[in-house]
Design an enzyme around this catalytic site. Structure first.
Site, PDB file in Angstrom:
ATOM      1  N   ASP A   4      37.072   6.645  26.790  1.00 56.40           N
ATOM      2  CA  ASP A   4      38.070   7.295  27.627  1.00 56.40           C
ATOM      3  C   ASP A   4      39.348   6.494  27.763  1.00 56.40           C
ATOM      4  OD1 ASP A   4      37.360   9.741  28.605  1.00 56.40           O
ATOM      5  OD2 ASP A   4      36.047   8.907  30.139  1.00 56.40           O
TER       6      ASP A   4
HETATM    7  C1  GLC Z   1      38.091   4.930  33.925  1.00 62.72           C
HETATM    8  C2  GLC Z   1      36.858   4.169  33.558  1.00 62.72           C
HETATM    9  C3  GLC Z   1      36.227   4.733  32.374  1.00 62.72           C
HETATM   10  C4  GLC Z   1      36.057   6.204  32.612  1.00 62.72           C
HETATM   11  C5  GLC Z   1      37.424   6.841  32.855  1.00 62.72           C
HETATM   12  C6  GLC Z   1      37.412   8.338  33.013  1.00 62.72           C
HETATM   13  O1  GLC Z   1      39.012   4.745  32.950  1.00 62.72           O
HETATM   14  O2  GLC Z   1      37.123   2.829  33.287  1.00 62.72           O
HETATM   15  O3  GLC Z   1      35.016   4.089  32.141  1.00 62.72           O
HETATM   16  O4  GLC Z   1      35.430   6.765  31.537  1.00 62.72           O
HETATM   17  O5  GLC Z   1      37.920   6.298  34.013  1.00 62.72           O
HETATM   18  O6  GLC Z   1      36.906   8.753  34.230  1.00 62.72           O
HETATM   19  C1  GLC Z   2      32.413   6.496  31.231  1.00 61.20           C
HETATM   20  C2  GLC Z   2      32.531   7.983  31.035  1.00 61.20           C
HETATM   21  C3  GLC Z   2      32.188   8.391  29.625  1.00 61.20           C
HETATM   22  C4  GLC Z   2      32.955   7.554  28.645  1.00 61.20           C
HETATM   23  C5  GLC Z   2      32.759   6.065  28.902  1.00 61.20           C
HETATM   24  C6  GLC Z   2      33.583   5.195  28.004  1.00 61.20           C
HETATM   25  O1  GLC Z   2      31.081   6.118  31.198  1.00 61.20           O
HETATM   26  O2  GLC Z   2      31.682   8.689  31.923  1.00 61.20           O
HETATM   27  O3  GLC Z   2      32.469   9.749  29.426  1.00 61.20           O
HETATM   28  O4  GLC Z   2      32.525   7.907  27.367  1.00 61.20           O
HETATM   29  O5  GLC Z   2      33.105   5.783  30.229  1.00 61.20           O
HETATM   30  O6  GLC Z   2      34.925   5.220  28.309  1.00 61.20           O
END
Ligand code: GLC
Ligand code: GLC
Length: 807
Positions: free
Chosen positions: A483
């Site tokens: 993400d």
């Molecule tokens: C924040 C978190 C990440 C997550 C993203 C989306 O960036 O660090 O892990 O997936 O939010 O909610």
């Molecule tokens: C968080 C989010 C997931 C994403 C991950 C890596 O765990 O829930 O959707 O893939 O972060 O960023």
């Protein structure tokens, strides 16, 4: 250092001190009513939606961190204490909390009196039960007061924390026959209420927080238990609570048990009053009657235990390695179920007010619980697919109550569509239910735009093909699985969302990770098409997958490992040419899972580079070297201090991909070592470093560049649960369902020299004995007959199949 120990027989983790490094929690409930409970009784309860139907109040960011919950206090001769240590923090003669499957038992003793509180949500009941058993272990009679306590939330958890000008005037309760009814907003549009009752006569009650605590006091200074006398207060606005006072007398050696019940009830909208202003309570009366005697309560508890016996019976291992067995048989499966229930909503790191259900998260969660409750997996698949758009893309998140896509976030996470294929394939392999592929499923929840689920999968598959960049690799969009890799965002404003700001379009940013996914998941789509007799489609898919593999070999290889991406300007990400972030974990795992480089030795090279540059004794970090500065062209990943989260943290969700990749190339010892590094049971002995619960995975462990290397954060709700279960059960122990049979293909370190897996699938039981020398390519016998290959054909429901495998 440890703060407790496992009791595998009871399927419990036993915490032996209140002074753990962080609240260690458990979940109650598996259907509609849920509770979170810490080892000292902190936490909260809700019905279905942690934001909109919050029953009890909880303060995140509190000081101390875990204050507020279901609290019981005892006034024994003027001395006040709580069996869970909190809130009073009076020193106890003994303390023990047992977190089990859907229940928690908190027991404390002081001065010849023991109090044990069992908390659980019974099967098919919208309530949380608190059974309090008190025992006089002294040789003199005892008489003391027992106080219950919980604080109501005014239903909408977010509004409850923000809208004080209204909320401090609207609280209302009723107290009838010793039961406390919370009815805030019932006078207007709500048709639901909460009740907190007990199956014994009460000596008093309180419903007004200031009366109970004494204005200005914390929970640890509550006035009423100290006074030993309830105020019989009726809340009017301010802060409604529920507290009962019971007077208890115990002869030496005597025990008594009381059942407190916190229930959620709904009334028909048009018939919600018993008398003007008095809520209709027949539902609550029926509920409380179900727990009128201790025998009834214990019977409900037995039903809950049987429910979990059933759930955990479809995959078990006996290996003689107790940590391995407890992860597989108990805790990893349990966490998968909790993750399925909660998605990413309510934990001690997620407030229950934030995210809805993630398209990618839920699709991956399916992998870990499909064998537990296939019917619910089916439902979930239809819900997820219904939020897909006609071009195959999808809302990144949807709300569980409405099942509608979340507009503020929208779509554009280009990995999303492919995860659906993986989830559906897992479901069909487990169940043989090909009919699901013919189900008509809407696009964007619009029934007029419905197509078969198979058509949805086709659109998922084609979305990747239709959205490729200059190297023939998939465009990344807002982000892929990571993400925080935001290549089109260029955010310079503090506080802006990295994912949705996206202030540049028309870029060429491509993801080698999505390419790896396509190579790994594309064949699943082809297989489904082939099984439906659509050979032309299967062949088209195979060709597209082959082309993608070629594109990765040509443009996605950095010489020693797989590249991560091309950015907006076409510059490499995850290359030795970069200063920081030279190598990333995700493509090393998924490209190899997709078969890329397995034949020509590149896979081995990439895995060796991963081992050398990314591995640590606490797990494999996400990238290396960590970014030292914020890079506007890379986005959120570079926003984290080095070693945390996506910036070179050990992001436990993706370690399994490398582990599976190691099994693809047959390196059993590496796979086993990597799996153990992050498996919580193996980290228990360093709990003072890890800090979070030693029975469940955390999303992240701080990486080698971090100040606090080895420290975990964000336990419980993470895709780590399902991927680790898939890895250990299907790839290390090597038993995985396929369309026509069970694949038995172990690849686990020689340390595990012998084991037996019992797997129930499609109604038949397979008892698989493995003799292992570490490596891969088992020879098999099925009911005494040698077979070629690794596929044990499915047998008739009811039959028991005996398999022997020798590696
Ligand atoms: C924040 C978190 C990440 C997550 C993203 C989306 O960036 O660090 O892990 O997936 O939010 O909610
Ligand atoms: C968080 C989010 C997931 C994403 C991950 C890596 O765990 O829930 O959707 O893939 O972060 O960023």
């Amino acid at each position: 250092m440890q703060f407790g120990h496992f009791d595998d027989e009871a399927r419990e983790y036993v915490i032996t001190t209140p002074h753990t490094p962080y609240p260690w929690i458990n979940y109650l409930g598996a259907q509609d009513f849920f509770g979170l409970v810490s080892h000292t009784g902190g936490g909260y309860s809700f019905y279905r939606d942690a934001k909109l139907r919050r029953l009890t109040r909880y303060r995140y960011n509190n000081v101390p961190v875990d204050d507020g919950g279901r609290y019981f206090s005892i006034n024994d001769g003027g001395e006040v204490w709580s069996p869970g240590y909190r809130p009073y923090k009076t020193e106890l003669d003994s303390f023990e909390t047992r977190h089990g499957m859907g229940y928690t038992r908190i027991a404390g003793s002081r001065n010849g009196l023991t109090a044990s509180v069992l908390l659980f949500v019974p099967v098919d009941v919208n309530a949380e039960v608190h059974r309090v058993e008190v025992t006089n272990t002294s040789d003199a009679p005892k008489s003391f007061s027992l106080f219950s306590f919980l604080e109501f939330n005014l239903w909408n958890a977010e509004d409850d924390q923000t809208n004080y000008q209204r909320n401090l005037s609207i609280g209302e309760v009723e107290v009838v026959d010793g039961a406390i009814y919370h009815k805030t907003e019932y006078r207007e549009r709500r048709d639901h209420y909460a009740v907190y009752g007990v199956n014994a006569p009460i000596a008093g009650f309180d419903t007004d927080r200031d009366t109970y605590l004494g204005f200005g006091n914390g929970f640890d200074e509550a006035a009423v238990p100290h006074a030993g006398k309830a105020g019989n207060s009726i809340a009017s606005g301010w802060y409604p609570i529920a507290s009962h006072q019971l007077e208890v007398e115990l002869a030496p050696g005597e025990s008594k048990a009381f059942t407190f019940v916190l229930g959620y009830l709904e009334n028909p909208r048009e018939d919600k009053w018993e008398a003007p202003g008095v809520i209709r309570k027949d539902g609550a009366r029926e509920l409380l009657a179900r727990f009128a005697t201790d025998e009834q309560t214990l019977a409900e508890f037995a039903t809950l235990n049987a429910y979990w016996d059933g759930l955990l019976g479809s995959y078990t291992v006996e290996s003689g390695h107790e940590k391995l067995d407890r992860m597989v048989n108990i805790w990893n499966q349990y966490q998968c179920m909790v993750t399925y229930n909660m998605s990413r909503s309510a934990s001690f790191f997620e407030t229950g007010m934030g995210r809805g259900m993630g398209f990618r998260d839920s699709s991956q969660d399916l992998l870990g619980f499909v064998h537990l409750v296939p019917e619910r997996a089916r439902e979930r698949i239809i819900d997820i697919a219904s939020t897909q758009f006609e071009d195959g893309s999808a809302y990144h998140q949807y709300q569980p109550l409405t099942k509608r896509g979340n507009h503020t976030l929208g779509s554009g996470f280009n990995d999303d569509p492919l995860w659906l294929i993986l989830g559906v394939a897992a479901y069909v392999k487990e169940t043989g239910d090909f009919a699901i592929l013919d189900e008509l499923v809407p696009f964007d929840n619009d029934e007029s735009k419905a197509a078969s689920l198979m058509e949805h999968l086709k659109r998922s598959f084609d979305f990747t093909i239709n959205n490729r960049g200059p190297h023939g690799l998939p465009l990344i969009g807002r982000a892929d699985w990571n993400d925080c890799l935001n290549l089109n965002c260029f955010s310079t404003e503090p506080g802006e969302s990295f994912q949705t700001t996206g202030n540049r379009t028309g870029g060429v940013a491509e993801s080698i990770f999505i390419a790896g996914m396509f190579a790994a998941i594309g064949p699943e789509y082809a297989a489904l098409a082939r099984r439906r007799g659509d050979d032309a489609e299967a062949q088209r898919a195979d060709e597209a997958v082959a082309a993608m593999r070629d594109a990765v070999l040509e443009h996605g290889w950095d010489g020693e490992w797989f590249l991560r991406a091309y950015d907006y300007f076409g510059t490499k990400v995850g290359s030795h040419e970069n200063e920081d972030g030279q190598i990333w974990i995700e493509p090393q795992g998924f490209c190899i899972m997709g078969g890329i480089g397995v034949e020509d030795g590149r896979a081995l090279k990439a895995l060796d580079a991963t081992r050398e540059r990314l591995n640590t004794p606490h797990g494999i970090v996400l990238l290396n070297p960590a970014y030292r500065e914020y890079h506007v062209e890379l986005g959120e990943v570079t926003s984290y201090p080095p070693g945390y989260k996506e910036n070179a943290g050990i992001f436990c969700h993706n370690n399994p991909w490398v582990i599976i990749a190691e099994t693809v190339v047959g390196r059993a010892e590496h796979a086993w070592e990597y799996w153990k590094q992050i498996a919580p049971a193996y980290r228990e002995e360093q709990s003072e470093v890890h800090r979070l619960e030693p029975y469940v995975y955390a999303q992240m462990i701080a990486g080698k560049d971090a100040v606090r290397h080895g420290e975990a954060k964000n336990s419980w709700l993470t895709g780590t649960a399902s991927w680790n279960f898939v890895t250990v059960s299907q790839y290390l122990l090597g038993v995985r369902p396929d369309y026509d049979g069970l694949v038995v293909d172990p690849c686990i370190g020689a340390e595990v020299s012998e084991y037996t897996v019992r797997r129930v699938v499609r109604g038949a039981t397979y008892v698989i004995h493995v003799t292992n020398s570490g490596g891969k390519g088992a020879s098999l016998t099925v009911d005494g007959m040698a077979i070629e290959g690794s596929l044990v054909p499915y047998a008739e429901p009811g039959s028991v199949v005996e398999v022997r495998a020798t590696v």
